[in-house]
Design a protein around this motif. Structure first.
Motif, PDB file in Angstrom:
ATOM      1  N   VAL A  10      22.089  80.086  52.320  1.00 60.40           N
ATOM      2  CA  VAL A  10      21.033  79.306  51.823  1.00 60.40           C
ATOM      3  C   VAL A  10      19.909  79.496  52.760  1.00 60.40           C
ATOM      4  N   ILE A  11      18.595  78.458  52.381  1.00 60.68           N
ATOM      5  CA  ILE A  11      17.537  78.289  53.390  1.00 60.68           C
ATOM      6  C   ILE A  11      17.795  77.049  54.326  1.00 60.68           C
ATOM      7  N   ASP A  12      17.791  77.709  55.402  1.00 58.47           N
ATOM      8  CA  ASP A  12      18.094  76.640  56.824  1.00 58.47           C
ATOM      9  C   ASP A  12      17.730  75.107  56.301  1.00 58.47           C
ATOM     10  N   TYR A  13      18.610  74.196  56.629  1.00 60.16           N
ATOM     11  CA  TYR A  13      18.092  72.845  56.148  1.00 60.16           C
ATOM     12  C   TYR A  13      16.962  72.241  57.131  1.00 60.16           C
ATOM     13  N   ASN A  14      16.492  72.779  58.091  1.00 63.85           N
ATOM     14  CA  ASN A  14      15.574  72.358  58.913  1.00 63.85           C
ATOM     15  C   ASN A  14      14.168  72.690  58.269  1.00 63.85           C
ATOM     16  N   VAL A  15      14.229  73.890  57.667  1.00 63.32           N
ATOM     17  CA  VAL A  15      13.038  74.502  57.055  1.00 63.32           C
ATOM     18  C   VAL A  15      12.397  73.589  56.010  1.00 63.32           C
ATOM     19  N   LYS A  16      11.089  73.539  56.108  1.00 65.67           N
ATOM     20  CA  LYS A  16      10.552  72.807  54.875  1.00 65.67           C
ATOM     21  C   LYS A  16      10.247  74.039  53.721  1.00 65.67           C
ATOM     22  N   VAL A  17      10.694  73.637  52.424  1.00 68.31           N
ATOM     23  CA  VAL A  17      10.792  74.651  51.344  1.00 68.31           C
ATOM     24  C   VAL A  17       9.401  74.665  50.707  1.00 68.31           C
ATOM     25  N   ARG A  18       9.097  75.789  50.611  1.00 68.64           N
ATOM     26  CA  ARG A  18       7.703  75.998  49.772  1.00 68.64           C
ATOM     27  C   ARG A  18       7.925  76.742  48.463  1.00 68.64           C
ATOM     28  N   LYS A  29      10.123  84.326  51.407  1.00 66.80           N
ATOM     29  CA  LYS A  29       9.411  85.314  52.413  1.00 66.80           C
ATOM     30  C   LYS A  29       9.635  84.685  53.891  1.00 66.80           C
ATOM     31  N   ASN A  30      10.073  85.627  54.744  1.00 71.68           N
ATOM     32  CA  ASN A  30      10.260  85.183  56.265  1.00 71.68           C
ATOM     33  C   ASN A  30      10.402  83.526  56.427  1.00 71.68           C
ATOM     34  N   VAL A  31      11.534  83.386  55.675  1.00 65.92           N
ATOM     35  CA  VAL A  31      12.193  81.911  55.845  1.00 65.92           C
ATOM     36  C   VAL A  31      13.303  82.309  56.638  1.00 65.92           C
ATOM     37  N   LYS A  32      13.802  81.008  57.305  1.00 62.42           N
ATOM     38  CA  LYS A  32      15.175  81.267  58.109  1.00 62.42           C
ATOM     39  C   LYS A  32      16.261  80.969  57.194  1.00 62.42           C
ATOM     40  N   MET A  33      17.243  81.666  56.917  1.00 62.47           N
ATOM     41  CA  MET A  33      18.543  81.614  56.339  1.00 62.47           C
ATOM     42  C   MET A  33      19.552  81.181  56.983  1.00 62.47           C
ATOM     43  N   ALA A  34      20.501  80.326  56.456  1.00 55.59           N
ATOM     44  CA  ALA A  34      21.772  79.988  57.247  1.00 55.59           C
ATOM     45  C   ALA A  34      22.970  79.835  56.450  1.00 55.59           C
ATOM     46  N   MET A  35      23.982  79.302  56.986  1.00 53.84           N
ATOM     47  CA  MET A  35      25.340  79.001  56.310  1.00 53.84           C
ATOM     48  C   MET A  35      25.132  77.653  55.531  1.00 53.84           C
ATOM     49  N   ASN A  36      25.319  77.464  54.374  1.00 52.65           N
ATOM     50  CA  ASN A  36      25.413  76.153  53.634  1.00 52.65           C
ATOM     51  C   ASN A  36      26.003  75.306  54.562  1.00 52.65           C
ATOM     52  N   PRO A  37      25.530  74.028  54.944  1.00 54.01           N
ATOM     53  CA  PRO A  37      26.372  73.063  55.915  1.00 54.01           C
ATOM     54  C   PRO A  37      27.513  72.785  55.253  1.00 54.01           C
ATOM     55  N   PHE A  38      27.716  72.601  54.100  1.00 48.79           N
ATOM     56  CA  PHE A  38      29.162  72.115  53.449  1.00 48.79           C
ATOM     57  C   PHE A  38      30.256  73.194  53.561  1.00 48.79           C
ATOM     58  N   CYS A  39      29.832  74.396  53.434  1.00 45.93           N
ATOM     59  CA  CYS A  39      30.553  75.684  53.677  1.00 45.93           C
ATOM     60  C   CYS A  39      30.962  75.750  55.246  1.00 45.93           C
ATOM     61  N   GLU A  40      29.975  75.505  55.908  1.00 45.26           N
ATOM     62  CA  GLU A  40      30.231  75.369  57.445  1.00 45.26           C
ATOM     63  C   GLU A  40      31.371  74.468  57.776  1.00 45.26           C
ATOM     64  N   THR A 175      37.243  70.775  47.790  1.00 44.49           N
ATOM     65  CA  THR A 175      35.867  70.949  48.371  1.00 44.49           C
ATOM     66  C   THR A 175      35.406  69.702  49.505  1.00 44.49           C
ATOM     67  N   ALA A 176      34.561  70.259  50.473  1.00 43.52           N
ATOM     68  CA  ALA A 176      34.693  69.339  51.671  1.00 43.52           C
ATOM     69  C   ALA A 176      33.305  68.630  51.667  1.00 43.52           C
ATOM     70  N   ASP A 177      33.527  67.210  52.171  1.00 44.59           N
ATOM     71  CA  ASP A 177      32.411  66.354  52.340  1.00 44.59           C
ATOM     72  C   ASP A 177      31.811  66.294  53.623  1.00 44.59           C
ATOM     73  N   LEU A 178      30.843  65.512  53.887  1.00 47.66           N
ATOM     74  CA  LEU A 178      30.148  65.689  55.395  1.00 47.66           C
ATOM     75  C   LEU A 178      31.155  65.160  56.397  1.00 47.66           C
TER      76      LEU A 178
END
Length: 249
Positions: A10-18, A29-40, A175-178
Motif C-alpha cells: 500500500v501507499i506508505d501511511y506517512n505519504v499525503k495521497v494525491r 507515480k513516485n510515491v513511497k510504498m510500504a507494507m500495510n501496517p495491519f499486515c505488519e 485478523t489483527a488490530d492495532l
C-alpha cells in the motif's frame, strides 16, 4: 504448526495521497510504498509464535504486482521463513484475493492464518472474513490478544461494547488490530539474509483463479479541506456562534 500470513503493498501511511486530475484513481507515480501496517502486525505476531515454539514455519503471501516482492522481503527480514507472491497487475477485489489465498491454504494447509484487519488504501475489511468462509475455518476478527493451545486459539476481540473473548478451533483465520503488538524493525544482517530466503512466484492462472472485476470506480475525490478556526472574545459570543451559526446547541 504452520502459520500463513498475508501481506499487502500500500501507499506508505506517512505519504499525503494525491488524486489524479481526471479523478479516475489515486496518483501512484513516485510515491513511497510500504507494507500495510495491519499486515505488519500480523507478521510480527506470527514470528512471536515461532519464537515461542508454537509455530514451526511462518509463510508470508501476497497477491499483487511484481513490486510487492519488496514488502515480502521485508517480512522475511523480520523473521518469516519463505514467501509466495501471486503476481498480477490487475485491479483486485476482496473476493478475488480471498479465492487466491484459499488456493494457497489448500496447498500449504496452515493451522493458522494471520491477516491485517483491513488495508489502509481501500479499507474494505472483507478479505479475512471471506477467506474463512471459503476454507471453512473459524474466524476471529479485530483481535487485540491471542493465546494458542494444541487444538484451539483463544482470542480477545475489540467490539463496540468493549472486549469479547472467543475460543476457536484450529484451523482458524485471525485478523489483527492495532493493539495486538508493536512490530519490530528489521536489522541489517536480517535484511541481507532475507535476500536468500525462498520467494515463490505464481500467477492466478496457476492457481485456477479468474481475476474478474465486478465493480468499477466511478470517481475518486480527495477529502474536503478543513476550514480555518476562529477566535472569539467571550463565552457569550462562543455560545451565540454554536447556537446560531453551527446550530449544535
Amino acid at each position: 504448526m504452520k502459520v500463513l500470513v498475508t501481506v499487502k503493498r500500500v501507499i506508505d501511511y506517512n505519504v499525503k495521497v494525491r488524486v489524479l486530475a481526471d479523478h479516475s484513481d489515486v496518483d501512484l507515480k513516485n510515491v513511497k510504498m510500504a507494507m500495510n501496517p495491519f499486515c505488519e502486525i500480523a507478521v510480527e505476531q506470527a514470528i512471536r509464535l515461532k519464537e515461542a515454539g508454537v509455530a514451526s514455519e511462518v509463510i508470508v503471501a501476497s497477491v499483487g504486482p511484481s513490486a510487492a516482492q519488496e514488502q515480502l522481503r521485508t517480512a522475511l527480514a523480520m523473521g518469516a521463513d519463505r514467501a509466495i507472491l501471486v503476481e498480477t497487475d490487475e485491479k483486485l477485489e476482496s473476493l478475488t484475493v480471498a479465492k487466491t489465498l484459499a488456493k494457497i491454504c489448500e496447498s500449504e494447509q496452515p493451522g493458522l492464518v494471520l491477516m491485517g484487519k483491513q488495508s489502509i488504501d481501500t479499507d474494505n475489511n472483507q478479505t479475512g472474513q471471506m477467506l474463512a468462509a471459503l476454507i471453512g475455518a473459524a474466524q476471529g476478527t479485530f483481535i487485540s490478544e491471542m493465546r494458542v493451545s494444541a487444538e484451539e486459539v483463544e482470542v480477545t476481540r475489540e467490539v463496540d461494547g468493549g472486549l469479547q473473548t472467543l475460543a476457536l478451533r484450529l484451523p482458524a483465520v485471525l485478523t489483527a488490530d492495532l493493539r495486538l503488538n508493536e512490530p519490530r524493525y528489521a536489522k541489517l544482517p536480517d535484511i541481507m539474509k532475507a535476500k536468500k530466503k525462498p520467494l515463490e512466484i505464481k500467477t492466478p492462472a496457476d492457481l485456477g483463479v479468474e481475476v474478474k472485476a465486478n465493480t468499477r470506480v466511478l470517481k475518486v475525490v480527495p477529502p474536503a479541506e478543513r476550514q480555518a478556526g476562529i477566535k472569539v472574545s467571550s463565552v457569550a459570543e462562543l455560545v451565540d456562534k454554536l447556537k446560531n451559526e453551527a446550530k449544535v446547541i
